[in-house]
Enzyme design. Structure first.
Site, PDB file in Angstrom:
ATOM      1  CG  HIS A   1      -2.584   6.237   7.386  1.00 48.14           C
ATOM      2  ND1 HIS A   1      -1.397   5.582   7.570  1.00 48.14           N
ATOM      3  CD2 HIS A   1      -2.450   6.955   6.240  1.00 48.14           C
ATOM      4  CE1 HIS A   1      -0.571   5.867   6.574  1.00 48.14           C
ATOM      5  NE2 HIS A   1      -1.174   6.709   5.764  1.00 48.14           N
TER       6      HIS A   1
ATOM      7  N   GLY B   1      -1.708   3.052   2.079  1.00 52.71           N
ATOM      8  CA  GLY B   1      -1.594   1.845   2.884  1.00 52.71           C
ATOM      9  C   GLY B   1      -0.452   1.902   3.885  1.00 52.71           C
TER      10      GLY B   1
ATOM     11  CB  SER C   1       4.273   4.536   5.426  1.00 53.62           C
ATOM     12  OG  SER C   1       2.898   4.749   5.674  1.00 53.62           O
TER      13      SER C   1
END
Ligand code: PAF
Length: 284
Positions: free
Chosen positions: A38, A32, A187
């Site tokens: 991504h 996530g 991230s």
């Protein structure tokens, strides 16, 4: 409209219906907090397959006791919107309890490939990655699964696991996506202060120096490592954890670059550990 599903049973039912219609399925496993890196994996899967499942699961089994499991950034609504805009069908977002039975006894260990590079400071990390990736492959049963080259050791280990255990999936490695100044998207970049963010460009600059040495014909790994370390040493906020030149088969350090090699680094910038790498194959 992208669906968010949280149970294994539900995702299996959706994939079964696609399969019954003779359609292909791509899987993009993620933790996530999705970014353009991504997104490039999802775009590739959407282009290659009839349907794409993006898993969003911060996997507890790949974090060591003093690592950032609790503070790892999470934003499901942002992730769902990005997945939808990119054209994937399903976000699979299970809870840890859905993924792991409390009395789980099975581990997945790929010998040797996980002991160098990141494995030295993160001894349980790749077993946790292999466990969760095995489970995701068994749950989604994709035709293809997509992994970024930024986590190069992970990519090599997952490839080997899939080959050794005869998973019926093609593992597709995708190029690193970078910021305009060269910093690899991650991230964890969100942990950096402005000053640290400016300093973090030293990772890609140091690798460029290593690549230039190889492209100039040098084959001694020690010379490549030194070229990278010299650039890193000029940045006061950078504390190198490792600078290694390894083979891409067993991920063992090499003295001389003869076949395909991976030049990989991990560097702490303030409190944040960042990784970057490139592959190099000498011309024969
Ligand atoms: O690369 C990642 O984000 C994770 O290691 C992965 C492959 C999603 C497994 O949790």
């Amino acid at each position: 409209m992208t669906r968010v599903v949280t149970t294994i049973a539900e995702v299996r039912q959706i994939v079964r219906a696609w399969r019954a219609a003779g359609q292909t399925v791509g899987l993009v496993p993620t933790m996530g907090y999705l970014h353009e890196g991504h997104q490039s994996l999802i775009e590739r899967s959407v282009a290659d397959n009839d349907h794409t499942v993006v898993s969003v699961f911060v996997n507890p089994t790949q974090f060591g006791p003093n690592e950032d499991l609790e503070s790892y950034p999470r934003d499901l609504e942002h992730d769902r919107a990005l997945v939808e805009a990119t054209g994937a069908d399903v976000v699979f977002h299970p809870t840890p309890a859905e993924m792991y039975y409390p009395n789980r006894r099975t581990t997945v260990h790929v010998d040797e490939l996980g002991s160098e590079l990141c494995g030295k400071s993160r001894p349980i990390h790749f077993d946790g990655v292999c466990l969760v990736v095995s489970k995701l492959l068994n749950i989604v049963t994709p035709d293809r699964a997509y992994f970024g080259q930024k986590d190069a050791q992970q990519l090599l280990i997952v490839r080997r696991m899939v080959r050794d255990l005869s998973f019926g999936v093609e593992i597709v490695g995708c190029p690193i996506v970078r910021e305009a100044d060269g910093l690899a998207k991650s991230s964890r970049n969100t942990y950096l202060s402005d000053e640290e963010r400016a300093a973090a460009v030293v990772l890609s600059r140091s690798l460029a120096a290593g690549r230039a040495v190889l492209e100039g014909g040098e084959r001694r790994a020690s010379a490549v490592r030194q070229a990278v370390l010299d650039v890193l040493a000029a940045e006061p906020l950078a504390a190198p954890e490792y600078v290694e030149v390894v083979d891409t088969d067993d991920v063992n350090p090499v003295e001389t670059v003869e076949g395909e090699a991976l030049v990989a680094i991990a560097v702490r910038i303030g409190g944040t550990r960042l990784i970057d790498n490139f592959f190099f194959t000498p011309e024969v």
